[in-house]
Design an enzyme around this catalytic site. Structure first.
Site, PDB file in Angstrom:
ATOM      1  N   HIS A  96       0.833  -1.083   0.030  1.00 32.25           N
ATOM      2  CA  HIS A  96      -0.060   0.143  -0.018  1.00 32.25           C
ATOM      3  C   HIS A  96       1.056   1.340   0.053  1.00 32.25           C
ATOM      4  O   HIS A  96       1.886   1.165   0.582  1.00 32.25           O
ATOM      5  CB  HIS A  96      -0.867   0.047   1.255  1.00 32.25           C
ATOM      6  CG  HIS A  96      -1.962   0.926   1.187  1.00 32.25           C
ATOM      7  ND1 HIS A  96      -1.752   2.297   1.289  1.00 32.25           N
ATOM      8  CD2 HIS A  96      -3.327   0.810   0.951  1.00 32.25           C
ATOM      9  CE1 HIS A  96      -2.897   3.031   1.422  1.00 32.25           C
ATOM     10  NE2 HIS A  96      -3.834   2.297   0.882  1.00 32.25           N
ATOM     11  N   GLU A 164      -4.055   2.169  -7.203  1.00 30.80           N
ATOM     12  CA  GLU A 164      -4.401   3.177  -6.273  1.00 30.80           C
ATOM     13  C   GLU A 164      -3.642   4.407  -6.335  1.00 30.80           C
ATOM     14  O   GLU A 164      -2.420   4.603  -5.967  1.00 30.80           O
ATOM     15  CB  GLU A 164      -4.278   3.005  -4.839  1.00 30.80           C
ATOM     16  CG  GLU A 164      -5.236   1.613  -4.218  1.00 30.80           C
ATOM     17  CD  GLU A 164      -5.440   1.621  -2.774  1.00 30.80           C
ATOM     18  OE1 GLU A 164      -6.645   1.765  -2.619  1.00 30.80           O
ATOM     19  OE2 GLU A 164      -4.562   1.775  -2.171  1.00 30.80           O
TER      20      GLU A 164
HETATM   21  P1  PGA Z   1      -9.700   5.728   0.368  1.00 28.96           P
HETATM   22  O1  PGA Z   1      -8.696   4.833   0.646  1.00 28.96           O
HETATM   23  O2  PGA Z   1     -11.074   5.025  -0.021  1.00 28.96           O
HETATM   24  O3  PGA Z   1     -10.193   6.203   1.876  1.00 28.96           O
HETATM   25  O4  PGA Z   1      -9.744   6.694  -0.479  1.00 28.96           O
HETATM   26  C1  PGA Z   1      -8.296   3.801  -0.204  1.00 28.96           C
HETATM   27  C2  PGA Z   1      -7.312   3.082   0.294  1.00 28.96           C
HETATM   28  O5  PGA Z   1      -6.063   3.573   0.678  1.00 28.96           O
HETATM   29  O6  PGA Z   1      -7.129   1.809   0.112  1.00 28.96           O
END
Ligand code: PGA
Length: 244
Positions: A96, A164
């Site tokens: 992540h 992401e």
């Molecule tokens: P968010 O986070 O949905 O709050 O934008 C997603 C993540 O970091 O996995």
């Protein structure tokens, strides 16, 4: 829908024991009509053994938010894949952007973690994503290519990749569905060519909520979503899980 969709709740470092219990008790009651949706929740490590008891008889699957790349040893503060497995996790979020930034995790470390998770028969959910400046300077494909090249092991039967964009996490900013589709096509082609992996679950993550989920699913062709903030609010995650 072509294949199973994964809805992965990333609770991050949120919810105390009683809040987590309350949310989970509500989650286990959700009737997902469509058995093509997998509801995966990823609580903090200390919550895992508690939540694991609540979800045992349900369709909810458990995931961890990270693991160490070694099986055991002198790694103060880290958590082993053995314990993650023992509490019933089937998935592990790896790489992540918050771990890459706060814990200086490199793509090489991420690849080692992914290999260990797979060797223990769990599924890594490997995150990739560019920063705002990398997007602005049109470097995003190069960055994603580097992250895939170094972070994903070769010759797997299947892989879960969560795209992401860092600028989208928690910001309310979401790329257009065309942009998400562009990254999905790019990632799938590149992973097939350079990693020899043909079965890819491509997830999108970053400010997903009950209002944008249906367009993201309908028009970008993703195989699921990694959800932070909205996964902590029962009304939101309920709508997301039952939208179809
Ligand atoms: P968010 O986070 O949905 O709050 O934008 C997603 C993540 O970091 O996995």
């Amino acid at each position: 829908m072509s294949q199973v969709k994964l809805i992965v709740s990333n609770w991050k470092m949120n919810l105390n024991i009683s809040q987590a219990r309350i949310l989970t008790k509500k989650l286990v009651k959700i009737q997902i009509k469509n058995n093509l949706i997998k509801n995966i929740i990823c609580p903090q490590f200390i919550l895992l053994p508690i939540i694991s008891k609540f979800v045992k008889e349900s369709d909810i699957l458990l995931g961890a938010q990270d693991c160490h790349y070694k099986k055991f040893g002198a790694y103060t503060g880290d958590t082993s894949i053995e314990l993650i497995k023992e509490v019933g996790c089937k998935y592990v979020i790896i790489g992540h952007s918050e771990r890459r930034k706060e814990h200086h995790e490199t793509s090489n470390i991420i690849r080692e973690k992914a290999k260990l998770v797979i060797s223990e028969k769990l599924k890594p959910n490997i995150c990739i994503g560019e920063s705002f400046n990398e997007r602005k300077n049109n470097k995003y494909l190069q960055i994603l290519e580097e992250q895939i090249n170094a972070g994903i092991p070769n010759n797997l039967n299947e892989v879960i990749i969560a795209y992401e964009p860092i600028w989208s996490i928690g910001s309310g900013l979401v790329p257009t569905v065309e942009k998400i589709k562009e990254i999905k096509n790019f990632t799938c082609d590149f992973v097939l060519k350079s990693k020899n992996i043909s079965k890819i679950y491509f997830l999108y993550g970053g400010s997903v909520n009950s209002k944008n989920i249906s367009d993201i699913f309908k028009f970008s062709g993703v195989d699921g979503a990694l959800i932070g903030g909205s996964s902590l609010i029962f009304e939101e995650i309920n709508k997301i899980l039952t939208f179809s």
